[in-house]
Design a protein around this motif. Structure first.
Motif, PDB file in Angstrom:
ATOM      1  N   LEU A  59     -30.151  20.074  -8.745  1.00 20.06           N
ATOM      2  CA  LEU A  59     -31.617  20.017  -8.713  1.00 20.06           C
ATOM      3  C   LEU A  59     -32.230  21.310  -9.216  1.00 20.06           C
ATOM      4  O   LEU A  59     -33.269  21.308  -9.895  1.00 20.06           O
ATOM      5  N   TRP A 113     -27.480  22.726  -6.529  1.00 17.81           N
ATOM      6  CA  TRP A 113     -27.311  23.396  -7.830  1.00 17.81           C
ATOM      7  C   TRP A 113     -27.858  22.504  -8.945  1.00 17.81           C
ATOM      8  O   TRP A 113     -28.559  22.955  -9.845  1.00 17.81           O
ATOM      9  N   GLU A 165     -30.922  23.329 -11.446  1.00 10.00           N
ATOM     10  CA  GLU A 165     -30.756  23.429 -12.894  1.00 10.00           C
ATOM     11  C   GLU A 165     -31.772  22.549 -13.630  1.00 10.00           C
ATOM     12  O   GLU A 165     -32.311  22.949 -14.666  1.00 10.00           O
ATOM     13  N   GLN A 179     -38.639  28.556  -8.900  1.00 11.03           N
ATOM     14  CA  GLN A 179     -38.578  28.455  -7.438  1.00 11.03           C
ATOM     15  C   GLN A 179     -37.202  28.004  -6.935  1.00 11.03           C
ATOM     16  O   GLN A 179     -37.058  27.673  -5.775  1.00 11.03           O
ATOM     17  N   PHE A 180     -36.214  28.001  -7.770  1.00 10.46           N
ATOM     18  CA  PHE A 180     -34.910  27.455  -7.372  1.00 10.46           C
ATOM     19  C   PHE A 180     -33.774  28.453  -7.620  1.00 10.46           C
ATOM     20  O   PHE A 180     -32.704  28.078  -8.056  1.00 10.46           O
ATOM     21  N   TYR A 218     -31.283  29.894  -6.202  1.00 12.20           N
ATOM     22  CA  TYR A 218     -30.346  29.932  -5.068  1.00 12.20           C
ATOM     23  C   TYR A 218     -28.941  30.292  -5.532  1.00 12.20           C
ATOM     24  O   TYR A 218     -28.507  29.866  -6.598  1.00 12.20           O
ATOM     25  N   SER A 261     -34.670  21.716 -12.417  1.00  8.43           N
ATOM     26  CA  SER A 261     -35.975  22.340 -12.190  1.00  8.43           C
ATOM     27  C   SER A 261     -36.185  23.519 -13.140  1.00  8.43           C
ATOM     28  O   SER A 261     -37.284  23.706 -13.667  1.00  8.43           O
TER      29      SER A 261
END
Lengths: 355, 544, 527
Positions: free
Chosen positions: C324, C322, C326, C335-336, C338, C328
């Motif tokens: 990483l 989470w 945020e 691309q994150f 999740y 990003s």
């Protein structure tokens, strides 16, 4: 070749080399036992697992009797149940506390208590002397040595020798006076004990108990078990996290863990209190005027992102580097490498395996 | 005085010998007067045995201990017969004395063991070393097997043994095929004389046919049954007969190594055996026999406990199967035979199977040594034909004191429980005795006349079993303790009926479920007490 | 590991080298002890008389850093005596002739001069291993944390290849991975040269695959190793994210490391405790911990297993993925997106051929060992059955080299570092647990009793230990586990930052630090 025997009237197959107990355990009701741990060589001590085999001269301990083709075996008869009740009554007569044991003491700690219910034993029949000498004076904060509850099944001694190969404890004295002790009765920390806790987890009466877990004995919530994997070395031992409400109260090994098959070591068994330790980081910190001070997630994340963006802008995208953890789960390592590759288009990523 | 050996010297002396643990423990005990912590650590390191295990085993045995100066403390026999002869007073009178279980000298009490000295005497000032009494001449003039030559002068020396026909059977056996030897044994009907009664030829054949090796012989000389002292007379006065029997067993089975596991309480026997082994070297060519001394544990008379003890393991009995004939000493095929069995082998081979078989009465074959003691005029070892009437032995051969009535006799030492006055019309063979709920066993019979308190004798007996229970199986470990408590004064506030119910229930489960003979036979004491002496039991309980 | 953990009680000859397994992997070691109880022969090569060595049938007490000489001499003996598995060599390997020639000079007598192990003992060990039906090799960082780490591994590989002890039950070359998920970190592509599944970044096809998957551009050139990155801090590297590592204490050459981190413009640390490393950071982000986080660990036998959250995270701590994601997002990536650990893991499976047959649900019971190339694949408990990844097994010809630094007049003692049973790495966890901390709450320097006397030290007294890079004060423990002339210390206690001393050199291929060898001087400190 298929081998069969008759078990309580049913024809059942078995493998060459199996004992009657193993065959019976796969079929029908569980035969009672107190000295059996499937990982250990059967000892034939408690005699609760006796069965009647046609043609045999008296009942036989099923755990030490090899199955043979054509045997006619009965696991429950009036006579066997009478013997089992006498045995459970005898055991409880010297361990009357065994009928009520906190399950936090260990994985197998309820075995005697369950049999006391099954056979209606309360320790009053055959009342007499008790034999165990507890070692509450042993100062180690991990293994409770409440030998008042010891029934001399020697599972602790056997697991220490056969499974662990440590031979830290053994059987001293003889007969009713038998005790479990390290050499010369020294405290466990002065013996060859490695505090793997396996003795605790195989003890069927809670005579050996997990002192780290028992500090939470008074929490009122029920115990919940959650399957997980040990966070220390690379062996990957399966274990159950024991919780009461929102409190982590202990760890027990998973007998069906593919890597460990019920084994743990001192760290996996006892070193879990750090999870809810007051030293844990509970809020983001940012450096202000040279000091790390609490911040909101928004502020901290903005600050983190801005620093990376700035470095990339000033020194090029290859100036940003990330180190992933060999301790955190895949989702962490995967995210860290993706963070670098996606945001900066480089391979400036490593993990902590080189040091 | 030579300097006492160092730890290293002692370990070096023993570490490459077979079964080194017991001799090393004894060597340290002898040097230091006890088993010191440092000594045990040295043995643990030298033999690579876990220290905790070694310590556990030491605490198991009666006669070795970590307590300083424990070796030299006098030990006084507390067997039932010695108690009748005042051993409790002797224990009280001797400074620093401690009680010891029946030391196998009921025919000439009271034995006192002090370090390596076996003393005997009825009071402290009369204690002296004396050889084991020879058996009385056979009162019936019946032909004997293993006692036949025992009274010959110098029979214990090799030359004396040779002069009276010794080692001729072995020489003969060396000319025979193993199968021929086995056939003779089989035809003779010789069966285990330690109590189990298993056909000797069958056991030997199983070892001969077993896979693996090296094969091993063990002479079980751990004669610990109270009231039994028959092996002692053979070992002391006819040691070569046992060695010859072992060598013949070796030829028949293919075993070249052998142990004599001797009970601790027979130190003078140890010296006799070691001398015999030294003298017989040339006759025993091809065999490696040695003596290993026990350390004080009745359970080691049980063959698998004995094997564990020999190996330096905790002396619990093993589970069977596998049996010693395939997985005995260090998991090798092993013959374990009683002293008397082995002593019978050479005469059988010398004189033939038919001769031996013919010594028995009726359908019974061979003879049995009976150790008779207690309230009889002529206690001692008697070799009787199998199937011999007990009454003849008791009243005609040994004789009972004038004006006294036999109240009860024990069978199989203590293990067969009591036979009452009404049961004496039995013959001495397993079939007849088992029909009476008892058994012949090793052949110890203790006689109690009408002066004796049978409830008290039962209490002493159960106390013996409780103190000798190994602690492995639950019914025996707890049962012997509970039965002892119930036979003792403060046995709680149990009403007689509840008392009887508990004693019967415990006994029943012990007999049916115990893992070895000790737990299975101990309750025969209480069973026979309840059967034979119900009024005495009621009176005792009501008086509490 | 080439073979599964369950195999560890099956060898008839066990060769352990550079592994203090009873302390570092106690549960795995129980299986070796069980094998030994069943009659297996245990050969242990280790400079110290560690617990495993005390149990061994043969202990080869080699001088620290002399592994290539020892292993080469063992191979020499096997070759000279013709104890090879000729058909295995013929069918499954290449390069035998050159290695055979290469080994000629590795005589046991020559090796004795370097290793200090008697030639006869080397011969005995070699013959036992070669004649085993099932000979298995186990090693840990005592093999890899050297400047010759790769050579050491290749030397072990030569032994296994020439005796055919690979690809069968109870055999193999088995590195015991030190951290719970160090295997997983590699599996996930947290490496400068590999994408997830060890797919090389230098392969344009892989580059294309990931660029498409992630909608981005990625270099075709490998990144730097961490060692180089720290070296270039303030020159080429200006911002760093460190996740779950107490770099300052665990890495070699503390002072160098501290200066390096200090030269960064921006340091972000994601951790569960305010470690010594976190103290240097610009931003510290609190991660949710084990027992609070759902996820996957892959163990040393390549078995992905699920960890599960059982209690809520402490305070505001959040999962790493989470955090990483945020950061990003703030850097502009889409691309994150999740919502759970499961989604992250399933994305990994979709991109790694080793995990292609797995997903979050299929690993629920931890039944598979990778590679699991497709959904109905049973997994691969044993590697190298019938074939090696490159086809034939390749013999290598490693030469012996001295460690980066050797003992000399100023630094006459070998220091070797390692771990202790009670503690894990820098004690962030085990040091905050009552039991482990009770048993061991202070680091000591293990010194042979003869050296204690010779160097004027006292058992329980303090000593100063110095290397060219720094010095530490440490309490002395007189203990014959270490041989004369060699001392041992763990790096677990920040009070004794032993890595102020280490850092003499790095393996030229892997950049792994030579943490197992460091010449030092040990002097008594009064008071």
């Amino acid at each position: 070749m298929s081998l069969d025997l008759t078990l309580d009237g049913q024809v059942v197959p078995f493998q060459e080399g199996e004992t009657l107990y193993e065959v019976a355990s796969r079929h029908g009701d569980k035969i009672p036992t107190l000295c059996y741990d499937k990982r250990l060589d059967p000892l034939g001590a408690c005699r609760l697992c006796v069965v009647e085999v046609e043609g045999a001269n008296g009942p036989l301990a099923s755990c030490t009797t090899p199955a043979r083709a054509g045997m006619a075996v009965r696991t429950v008869t009036e006579d066997l149940e009478r013997h089992r009740k006498t045995l459970v009554d005898l055991v409880l007569s010297e361990n009357p506390k065994g009928a009520e044991i906190d399950p936090l003491r260990g994985l197998a700690s309820q075995e005697l208590a369950q049999l006391s219910v099954r056979y209606g034993s309360d320790g009053t029949r055959f009342a007499g002397a008790t034999s165990g000498h507890s070692r509450f004076d042993d100062p180690n904060p991990m293994i409770l040595r409440d030998y008042d509850n010891c029934i001399s099944c020697y599972r602790c001694v056997r697991v220490c020798a056969e499974q662990e190969g440590d031979y830290a404890i053994s059987i001293t004295g003889r007969g009713f006076g038998t005790q479990i002790s390290a050499e010369f009765d020294v405290d466990l920390e002065d013996s060859d004990c490695t505090f793997c806790g396996q003795c605790i987890q195989t003890c069927p009466t809670g005579a050996l108990g997990d002192l780290r877990a028992l500090q939470h004995a008074d929490l009122p919530e029920p115990i919940t078990a959650t399957r997980s994997i040990c966070p220390y070395c690379g062996v990957g031992c399966s274990l159950d996290l024991l919780t009461k409400g929102e409190t982590l109260v202990g760890v027990q090994p998973a007998m069906d863990g593919p890597a460990n098959e019920g084994a743990l070591c001192i760290k996996g068994q006892f070193a879990w209190e750090w999870v809810q330790h007051p030293d844990r980081l509970t809020e983001p910190l940012v450096r202000k005027d040279g000091e790390l001070v609490p911040a909101t997630w928004e502020e901290a994340l903005d600050r983190a992102a801005a620093g990376f963006a700035q470095a990339g802008a000033e020194h090029g995208r290859r100036s940003v580097y990330a180190v992933a953890s060999g301790r955190a789960p895949h989702e962490s390592a995967y995210s860290v490498q993706k963070f670098i590759r996606v945001n900066f288009g480089t391979n400036q990523i490593d993990n902590c395996s080189r040091a | 005085m030579p300097a006492s050996p160092t730890d290293e010297q002692l370990i070096k002396r023993w570490q490459d010998e077979p079964a080194p643990v017991l001799p090393l423990l004894h060597a340290f005990n002898e040097r230091d007067g006890h088993i010191s912590r440092e000594g045990l650590e040295a043995i643990s390191a030298g033999l690579r045995i876990p220290l905790a295990n070694l310590h556990g085993s030491v605490t198991f045995y009666h006669h070795i201990s970590g307590e300083p100066e424990s070796r030299d403390r006098p030990r006084v026999c507390m067997g039932p017969i010695c108690r009748l002869n005042g051993s409790e007073q002797l224990l009280h009178d001797l400074e620093g004395a401690e009680p010891m279980a029946c030391a196998g000298r009921c025919d000439d009490p009271i034995p006192v063991l002090q370090a390596d000295r076996a003393l005997v005497g009825l009071s402290g000032d009369k204690l002296q070393q004396a050889p084991s009494p020879l058996p009385p001449l056979n009162p019936g003039g019946l032909e004997e097997c293993c006692l036949a030559s025992v009274r010959e002068p110098d029979r214990a020396t090799c030359s004396g043994y040779m002069r009276t026909g010794g080692y001729a059977a072995l020489a003969k056996a060396r000319e025979m095929e193993p199968e021929e030897i086995l056939q003779v044994l089989e035809d003779s009907g010789l069966a285990g004389r330690g109590g189990a009664g298993f056909p000797t030829a069958t056991k030997w054949r199983a070892v001969r046919d077993a896979q693996g090796g090296p094969k091993t012989l063990v002479c079980n000389a751990d004669e610990g049954e109270p009231g039994c002292f028959k092996d002692r007379v053979l070992l002391d006065h006819d040691p070569h007969a046992i060695l010859e029997g072992m060598a013949i067993a070796g030829l028949a089975t293919g075993a070249a190594r052998g142990f004599i596991y001797l009970r601790y309480e027979y130190p003078q026997t140890l010296a006799i055996l070691e001398r015999a082994l030294e003298e017989a070297k040339e006759h025993l060519d091809g065999f490696e026999f040695c003596v290993r001394r026990g350390a004080g544990a009745y359970i080691c008379g049980e063959e698998t406990s004995l094997l564990n003890s020999l190996e330096g393991e905790h002396p619990f009995p093993r589970n069977r199967p596998p049996f010693p004939v395939t997985h005995g000493f260090e998991q090798t095929p092993t013959v374990v035979n009683n002293v008397e069995t082995l002593a019978s082998v050479a005469p059988i081979l010398a004189r033939g199977a038919e001769w031996y078989a013919g010594l028995g009465l009726g359908e019974h074959r061979g003879t049995k040594l009976i150790s008779l003691s207690g309230d009889v005029l002529r206690p001692g070892n008697y070799e009787v034909p199998m199937g011999f009437p007990l009454k003849t032995l008791l009243f005609d051969w040994a004789g009972v004191p004038e004006g006294r009535k036999v109240q009860a006799v024990t069978m199989a030492g203590l293990s067969g429980g009591f036979l009452g006055a009404a049961d004496l019309d039995v013959t001495l063979d397993e079939a007849c005795l088992r029909a009476k709920g008892s058994f012949l066993g090793a052949g110890g019979i203790m006689v109690f006349d009408d002066r004796r308190d049978m409830f008290e004798i039962a209490r002493q007996s159960m106390e013996f079993f409780a103190s000798e229970a190994c602690g492995k199986c639950f019914p025996c470990r707890i049962g012997t303790e509970r039965l002892t408590e119930r036979l003792s004064e403060p046995s709680g506030a149990l009403a007689p009926e509840a008392w009887t119910e508990e004693v019967r229930a415990i006994g029943y489960t012990m007999i049916e479920l115990s893992a070895c003979g000790l737990g299975k036979s101990a309750p025969l004491i209480t069973e026979s007490l309840l059967r034979l002496f119900p009024e005495e039991v009621s009176a005792k309980l009501e008086a509490r | 590991m080439s073979n599964p953990l369950a195999d560890m009680d099956k060898p008839d000859v066990i060769f352990c080298i550079g592994t203090n397994m009873t302390e570092t992997h106690p549960v795995a070691a129980t299986r070796l002890k069980q094998a030994q109880a069943k009659g297996a022969i245990l050969i242990v090569a280790d400079p110290r008389h560690i617990p495993l060595a005390r149990r061994a049938d043969i202990h080869l007490p080699l001088r620290v850093g002399s592994d290539v000489a020892l292993l080469g001499a063992m191979a020499h003996v096997i070759a000279e005596r013709g104890l090879m598995d000729e058909s295995f060599i013929a069918e499954r390997t290449e390069g035998w002739d050159s290695v055979r020639e290469h080994l000629k000079s590795f005589t046991p007598e020559w090796a004795e001069g370097i290793t200090g192990v008697p030639a006869a003992l080397i011969e005995q060990a070699a013959v036992l291993y070669a004649q085993a039906d099932r000979g298995a090799i186990y090693y840990t960082l005592g093999i890899t944390e050297h400047i010759s780490g790769v050579d050491n591994v290749q030397s072990l590989s030569n032994l296994a290849l020439m005796t055919g002890n690979l690809g069968r039950e109870g055999t193999g070359i088995n590195p015991m991975r030190g951290q719970n998920n160090i295997q997983g970190a590699g599996d996930c592509g947290a490496l400068p040269g590999n994408y997830p599944g060890f797919q090389p970044v230098t392969d344009p096809a892989m580059q294309a695959k990931f660029e498409e998957a992630w909608g981005t551009k990625v270099d075709l050139e490998p990144g730097m190793t961490k060692v180089r990155a720290l070296e270039h801090a303030g020159e080429k590297i200006f911002a760093m994210l460190i996740c779950g590592e107490n770099t300052l204490i665990s890495d070699p050459d503390y002072d160098h490391c501290e200066r390096a981190l200090g030269r960064l413009d921006h340091l972000v640390v994601v951790d569960i405790f305010k470690t010594e490393t976190a103290e240097l950071a610009d931003v510290v982000l609190p991660a949710s911990a084990w027992a609070e986080t759902d996820g996957v660990f892959t163990n040393t036998e390549r078995r992905p297993q699920r960890v599960r959250a059982a209690v809520p995270a402490q305070g505001q701590a959040r999962p790493d993925w989470w955090i990483l994601a945020e950061i990003s997002k703030r850097l502009g990536s889409d691309q994150f997106e999740y919502n759970s650990a499961a989604e992250v893991f399933n994305e990994l499976c979709s991109l790694s051929p080793l995990y292609a047959g797995l997903d979050w649900d299929r690993i629920d019971a931890g039944r598979y060992q990778w590679p699991v190339p497709e959904a109905d694949h049973p997994g691969t408990p044993m590697l190298h059955v019938g074939e090696f990844p490159r086809g034939k097994g390749l013999f290598k010809t490693p030469a012996y080299r001295d460690p980066a630094e050797v003992v000399n007049e100023d630094y006459p003692v070998w220091l070797t570092t390692g771990r202790r049973l009670e503690h894990y790495h820098t004690r962030t966890m085990s040091g905050r647990s009552t039991g482990t901390e009770y048993l061991l709450n202070e680091e000591t320097l293990e010194v042979h009793p003869a050296d204690v006397q010779a160097w004027g030290l006292e058992h329980g007294g303090m000593a100063r230990m110095s290397s060219p890079r720094g010095s530490v004060l440490v309490r002395v423990a007189s203990d014959d586990t270490s041989p004369p002339g060699t001392v041992f210390c763990s790096f677990s206690f920040s009070e004794v930052p032993i890595n102020k001393l280490t850092g003499s050199g790095y393996d030229p291929i892997t950049d792994t630090a030579e943490l197992k060898v460091c010449p030092v001087r040990v002097e008594p400190v009064s008071g």
